[in-house]
Design a protein around this motif. Structure first.
Motif, PDB file in Angstrom:
ATOM      1  N   GLU A  60       0.835  -1.204   0.000  1.00  0.00           N
ATOM      2  CA  GLU A  60       0.000   0.000   0.000  1.00  0.00           C
ATOM      3  C   GLU A  60       0.872   1.256   0.000  1.00  0.00           C
ATOM      4  O   GLU A  60       0.578   2.232  -0.697  1.00  0.00           O
ATOM      5  N   LYS A  61       1.962   1.223   0.778  1.00  0.00           N
ATOM      6  CA  LYS A  61       2.878   2.363   0.823  1.00  0.00           C
ATOM      7  C   LYS A  61       3.516   2.581  -0.549  1.00  0.00           C
ATOM      8  O   LYS A  61       3.606   3.715  -1.029  1.00  0.00           O
ATOM      9  N   ASN A  62       3.922   1.503  -1.193  1.00  0.00           N
ATOM     10  CA  ASN A  62       4.507   1.616  -2.533  1.00  0.00           C
ATOM     11  C   ASN A  62       3.498   2.173  -3.532  1.00  0.00           C
ATOM     12  O   ASN A  62       3.847   2.998  -4.388  1.00  0.00           O
ATOM     13  N   ILE A  63       2.253   1.746  -3.425  1.00  0.00           N
ATOM     14  CA  ILE A  63       1.204   2.248  -4.320  1.00  0.00           C
ATOM     15  C   ILE A  63       1.000   3.742  -4.108  1.00  0.00           C
ATOM     16  O   ILE A  63       0.864   4.503  -5.063  1.00  0.00           O
ATOM     17  N   GLN A  64       0.992   4.183  -2.847  1.00  0.00           N
ATOM     18  CA  GLN A  64       0.839   5.614  -2.566  1.00  0.00           C
ATOM     19  C   GLN A  64       1.998   6.415  -3.151  1.00  0.00           C
ATOM     20  O   GLN A  64       1.795   7.488  -3.736  1.00  0.00           O
ATOM     21  N   GLN A  65       3.228   5.889  -3.015  1.00  0.00           N
ATOM     22  CA  GLN A  65       4.386   6.589  -3.574  1.00  0.00           C
ATOM     23  C   GLN A  65       4.283   6.670  -5.092  1.00  0.00           C
ATOM     24  O   GLN A  65       4.587   7.703  -5.690  1.00  0.00           O
ATOM     25  N   LEU A  66       3.849   5.587  -5.715  1.00  0.00           N
ATOM     26  CA  LEU A  66       3.693   5.597  -7.170  1.00  0.00           C
ATOM     27  C   LEU A  66       2.626   6.594  -7.599  1.00  0.00           C
ATOM     28  O   LEU A  66       2.787   7.306  -8.595  1.00  0.00           O
TER      29      LEU A  66
END
Length: 113
Positions: A60-66
C-alpha cells in the motif's frame, strides 16, 4: 478355488482402508489433546498473519508513492505543455512581426522605385 483368493484380497483391502481411517483419527485426537502443539500452531498462524499484514502495508505504501510520482509527472507535463505553448506563441508572434517588417520593407522598396 478362485473365490478364496478374491475374498482374501477383498478382506485385506477392507482392513487396510479401515486401519487408515483409524490411524488418521488417532493422529487428529493426539494433536487436539496436545495443548503445546496447538499453542505452537496458533503462534505460527499469528506470525504468518503478521507477515502478510506487513507485506500488504508495504505494498500500500509503494502504491501511494507511485500515485504521488504519477501526480508529480502529470504536473510537470502540464507545465511543459504550457511552456511549449508559450514558446510557440512567442515564435509565431515573432514570425508575424518579421513578415510584417519584410512586407513594409517590400512596400517601401516599391514606393522608392
Amino acid at each position: 478355488m478362485n473365490t478364496r483368493p478374491v475374498v482374501l484380497v477383498f478382506l485385506l483391502i477392507v482392513l487396510v482402508i479401515t486401519s487408515q481411517f483409524e490411524w488418521k483419527q488417532q493422529i487428529g485426537e493426539a494433536a487436539a489433546a496436545d495443548p503445546a502443539a496447538a499453542r505452537r500452531r496458533q503462534q505460527l498462524l499469528a506470525r504468518e498473519d503478521a507477515v502478510k499484514e506487513k507485506i500488504i502495508l508495504s505494498q500500500e505504501k509503494n502504491i501511494q508513492q507511485l500515485n504521488q510520482l504519477i501526480e508529480s509527472l502529470q504536473r510537470q507535463l502540464l507545465h511543459c505543455r504550457g511552456s511549449n505553448n508559450t514558446v510557440h506563441a512567442a515564435t509565431a508572434a515573432a514570425a508575424t512581426e518579421v513578415s510584417e517588417v519584410k512586407g513594409h520593407e517590400i512596400i517601401e522598396d516599391e514606393n522608392r522605385r
